[in-house]
Design a protein around this motif. Structure first.
Motif, mmCIF file in Angstrom:
data_model
loop_
_atom_site.group_PDB
_atom_site.id
_atom_site.type_symbol
_atom_site.label_atom_id
_atom_site.label_comp_id
_atom_site.label_asym_id
_atom_site.label_seq_id
_atom_site.Cartn_x
_atom_site.Cartn_y
_atom_site.Cartn_z
ATOM 1 N N UNK A 22 0.846 -1.204 0.000
ATOM 2 C CA UNK A 22 0.000 0.000 0.000
ATOM 3 C C UNK A 22 0.880 1.253 0.000
ATOM 4 N N UNK A 23 0.480 2.249 -0.769
ATOM 5 C CA UNK A 23 1.234 3.499 -0.849
ATOM 6 C C UNK A 23 0.370 4.657 -0.384
ATOM 7 N N UNK A 24 0.816 5.351 0.650
ATOM 8 C CA UNK A 24 0.090 6.526 1.113
ATOM 9 C C UNK A 24 0.308 7.720 0.192
ATOM 10 N N UNK A 25 1.468 7.761 -0.487
ATOM 11 C CA UNK A 25 1.841 8.890 -1.337
ATOM 12 C C UNK A 25 1.661 8.514 -2.802
ATOM 13 N N UNK A 26 0.948 9.374 -3.538
ATOM 14 C CA UNK A 26 0.820 9.209 -4.978
ATOM 15 C C UNK A 26 1.425 10.401 -5.691
ATOM 16 N N UNK A 27 2.220 10.150 -6.704
ATOM 17 C CA UNK A 27 2.888 11.215 -7.443
ATOM 18 C C UNK A 27 2.376 11.247 -8.879
ATOM 19 N N UNK A 83 10.574 10.810 -9.406
ATOM 20 C CA UNK A 83 9.968 9.755 -10.194
ATOM 21 C C UNK A 83 10.638 8.410 -10.073
ATOM 22 N N UNK A 84 11.684 8.304 -9.270
ATOM 23 C CA UNK A 84 12.360 7.027 -9.037
ATOM 24 C C UNK A 84 11.911 6.485 -7.685
ATOM 25 N N UNK A 85 11.229 5.348 -7.646
ATOM 26 C CA UNK A 85 10.724 4.850 -6.357
ATOM 27 C C UNK A 85 11.811 4.544 -5.351
ATOM 28 N N UNK A 86 13.042 4.294 -5.819
ATOM 29 C CA UNK A 86 14.136 4.007 -4.889
ATOM 30 C C UNK A 86 14.614 5.256 -4.153
ATOM 31 N N UNK A 87 14.100 6.425 -4.534
ATOM 32 C CA UNK A 87 14.439 7.661 -3.828
ATOM 33 C C UNK A 87 13.923 7.639 -2.404
ATOM 34 N N UNK A 88 12.825 6.927 -2.181
ATOM 35 C CA UNK A 88 12.127 7.009 -0.902
ATOM 36 C C UNK A 88 12.245 5.718 -0.105
ATOM 37 N N UNK A 89 12.182 5.863 1.215
ATOM 38 C CA UNK A 89 12.247 4.708 2.114
ATOM 39 C C UNK A 89 10.860 4.141 2.381
ATOM 40 N N UNK A 90 9.893 4.540 1.591
ATOM 41 C CA UNK A 90 8.509 4.075 1.742
ATOM 42 C C UNK A 90 7.921 3.939 0.342
ATOM 43 N N UNK A 91 6.851 3.164 0.200
ATOM 44 C CA UNK A 91 6.274 2.966 -1.140
ATOM 45 C C UNK A 91 5.631 4.239 -1.668
ATOM 46 N N UNK A 107 -4.070 6.189 -2.560
ATOM 47 C CA UNK A 107 -3.186 7.264 -2.093
ATOM 48 C C UNK A 107 -3.962 8.241 -1.219
ATOM 49 N N UNK A 108 -3.361 8.613 -0.106
ATOM 50 C CA UNK A 108 -3.993 9.587 0.795
ATOM 51 C C UNK A 108 -3.413 10.986 0.621
ATOM 52 N N UNK A 109 -2.249 11.060 0.030
ATOM 53 C CA UNK A 109 -1.611 12.347 -0.241
ATOM 54 C C UNK A 109 -1.051 12.318 -1.657
ATOM 55 N N UNK A 132 8.164 15.312 0.868
ATOM 56 C CA UNK A 132 7.334 14.110 0.849
ATOM 57 C C UNK A 132 7.665 13.169 1.994
ATOM 58 N N UNK A 133 8.914 13.172 2.438
ATOM 59 C CA UNK A 133 9.258 12.383 3.620
ATOM 60 C C UNK A 133 8.497 12.909 4.834
ATOM 61 N N UNK A 134 8.428 14.222 4.967
ATOM 62 C CA UNK A 134 7.671 14.872 6.060
ATOM 63 C C UNK A 134 6.186 14.545 5.967
ATOM 64 N N UNK A 135 5.633 14.618 4.748
ATOM 65 C CA UNK A 135 4.221 14.294 4.545
ATOM 66 C C UNK A 135 3.943 12.855 4.930
ATOM 67 N N UNK A 136 4.809 11.956 4.485
ATOM 68 C CA UNK A 136 4.621 10.537 4.791
ATOM 69 C C UNK A 136 4.675 10.276 6.290
ATOM 70 N N UNK A 137 5.590 10.937 6.975
ATOM 71 C CA UNK A 137 5.691 10.741 8.423
ATOM 72 C C UNK A 137 4.412 11.199 9.125
ATOM 73 N N UNK A 138 3.819 12.257 8.639
ATOM 74 C CA UNK A 138 2.559 12.709 9.220
ATOM 75 C C UNK A 138 1.425 11.738 9.005
ATOM 76 N N UNK A 139 1.440 11.082 7.854
ATOM 77 C CA UNK A 139 0.380 10.126 7.543
ATOM 78 C C UNK A 139 0.543 8.798 8.248
ATOM 79 N N UNK A 140 1.808 8.348 8.374
ATOM 80 C CA UNK A 140 2.051 6.978 8.801
ATOM 81 C C UNK A 140 2.785 6.835 10.119
ATOM 82 N N UNK A 141 3.361 7.953 10.603
ATOM 83 C CA UNK A 141 4.062 7.894 11.873
ATOM 84 C C UNK A 141 5.402 7.183 11.782
#
Length: 227
Positions: free
Chosen positions: A1-6, A21-29, A67-69, A218-227
């Motif tokens: 599941x991915x909370x972030x959609x780009x 646009x590279x999914x390996x940029x992020x430590x989350x899906x 996606x939630x964000x 987006x890392x900040x946004x993800x942390x807010x969504x998922x903790x």
């Protein structure tokens, strides 16, 4: 599941690690969807005029997939920040520029924020205002454009050839270091272009200044969504 959609521009650009646009940029899906018909030159040089419905449709597709964000692959889409958020009902962070008001408040009041952008001539006050920068804050922002670069702009925006990060990096770093030499009041950098984060570490090393970009947001946004 991915909370972030780009929402991606309609481009076959090579995207190294660090690029949004590279999914390996992020430590989350991260989930992606291409906005068919939304080409980079139109978005950057023509204010994305007439393309809102394409981005809204892409955003709704991502929301429908869970996606939630939402975010995008071009900082110039700050111009549609409010419209995309209202139309999709999601948490939306279209552009790294949304960090500018916060950074201006974090820095000393006499400090300036260097905004490195794909095209300073096209990045208007309307783009900054849509990201929350007030008219009173605008003088504290120094736009640092890459539109005259020999490699970065032709490949990333105009789609002429394949991006070579080893050629692009010196151009981006030179733009940042030259800006600080012209204006020592610059105390931090914000990378508007979502293709610039691969060079953030090099800018930090060359200038000794902090750098924020789409990935930090987006890392900040993800942390807010998922903790």
């Amino acid at each position: 599941m991915s909370d972030i959609g780009v929402i991606l521009l309609d481009s076959d650009l090579y995207r190294p690690v660090g690029d949004v646009g590279n999914p390996d940029t992020f430590a989350f899906p991260v989930r992606y969807h291409r906005a068919t018909g939304a080409y980079a030159p139109h978005v950057v040089e023509r204010g994305a005029s007439g393309l809102l419905d394409i981005f809204v449709a892409a955003g709704r597709t991502l929301v429908g997939q869970g996606a939630r964000a939402l975010s995008t692959s071009c900082g110039f889409l700050s111009i549609y920040q409010r419209q995309i958020a209202d139309a999709t009902g999601a948490t939306v962070a279209t552009s790294a520029l949304l960090q500018a008001p916060l950074l201006l408040r974090m820095l000393p009041s006499d400090a300036r924020l260097g905004v490195v952008t794909a095209n300073a001539a096209s990045l208007s006050d309307a783009h900054l205002e849509a990201a929350g920068v007030t008219a009173g804050e605008r003088p504290r922002i120094e736009l640092i454009g890459l539109e005259e670069t020999a490699h970065f702009y032709p490949t990333v925006v105009l789609g002429q050839g394949r991006l070579d990060p080893t050629r692009a990096a010196p151009e981006v770093v030179a733009a940042a270091t030259e800006a600080v030499a012209r204006d020592p009041g610059i105390r931090a950098f914000l990378l508007e272009c979502a293709n610039l984060p691969p060079y953030a570490a090099s800018i930090r090393s060359a200038t000794g200044l902090p750098v924020w970009d789409i990935s930090t947001m987006l890392t900040w946004v993800h942390q807010g969504l998922s903790g």
